[in-house]
Design a protein around this motif. Structure first.
Motif, short mmCIF file in Angstrom:
data_model
loop_
_atom_site.label_atom_id
_atom_site.label_comp_id
_atom_site.label_asym_id
_atom_site.label_seq_id
_atom_site.Cartn_x
_atom_site.Cartn_y
_atom_site.Cartn_z
N UNK A 81 0.83 -1.21 0.00
CA UNK A 81 0.00 0.00 0.00
C UNK A 81 0.87 1.25 0.00
N UNK A 82 1.98 1.20 0.70
CA UNK A 82 2.89 2.35 0.74
C UNK A 82 3.64 2.48 -0.58
N UNK A 105 4.82 -2.91 10.00
CA UNK A 105 3.81 -3.22 8.98
C UNK A 105 4.32 -2.93 7.57
N UNK A 106 5.49 -2.33 7.49
CA UNK A 106 6.09 -2.00 6.19
C UNK A 106 7.48 -2.62 6.06
N UNK A 107 7.75 -3.64 6.85
CA UNK A 107 9.11 -4.20 6.90
C UNK A 107 9.61 -4.69 5.55
N UNK A 108 8.69 -5.08 4.65
CA UNK A 108 9.13 -5.58 3.35
C UNK A 108 9.67 -4.51 2.42
N UNK A 109 9.51 -3.23 2.78
CA UNK A 109 10.09 -2.18 1.94
C UNK A 109 11.16 -1.36 2.67
N UNK A 110 11.41 -1.67 3.93
CA UNK A 110 12.43 -0.93 4.68
C UNK A 110 13.83 -1.28 4.20
#
Length: 134
Positions: A81-82, A105-110
């Motif tokens: 979503x981000x 909740x956004x660890x896959x893009x960090x």
């Protein structure tokens, strides 16, 4: 929380990503407000819970930071979503400092280089324990 944010703000540079973790009310948004104030942001910093992201101009261009991008991932299930709203452009921009609340909740893009800050309640109602790690 405000003192810690001020100290950390002086160490950050353009292109950095800060991942904030902690329960509701633990101090994540307070931290971002203090960080913004230290960077010279004059706008009123509010939680972007329903917008997901707000960006602020940093007037003094400190250490290459021209924009502070404040993200609230509370309402997302994953980084997709981000990604869809263009966050990855800010994550790779050398003139932006990106701060993400509810970063788990956004660890896959960090990015691996993200600075992780964890907020926990202390023993007293107004006490916080803040842990900082790369």
């Amino acid at each position: 929380t405000v003192r810690v944010a001020g100290k950390i703000a002086r160490l950050l540079k353009g292109g950095d990503v800060v991942a904030l973790h902690g329960e509701l009310g633990a101090g994540k948004t307070t931290f971002v407000r203090a960080l913004a104030r230290t960077l010279g942001v004059r706008a009123r910093v509010t939680s972007p819970t329903f917008l997901l992201m707000r960006c602020y101009r940093v007037p003094r261009n400190l250490r290459g930071i021209r924009h502070l991008c404040h993200v609230d991932a509370y309402r997302v299930r994953s980084g997709k979503a981000l990604r869809d709203i263009g966050l990855t452009e800010y994550l790779t921009a050398p003139d932006s400092l990106t701060v993400i609340e509810w970063a788990e909740r956004a660890r896959d893009i960090l990015p691996r280089s993200a600075l992780h800050i964890r907020f926990k309640y202390g023993k007293k109602p107004d006490e916080r324990v803040i842990e900082v790690a790369r």
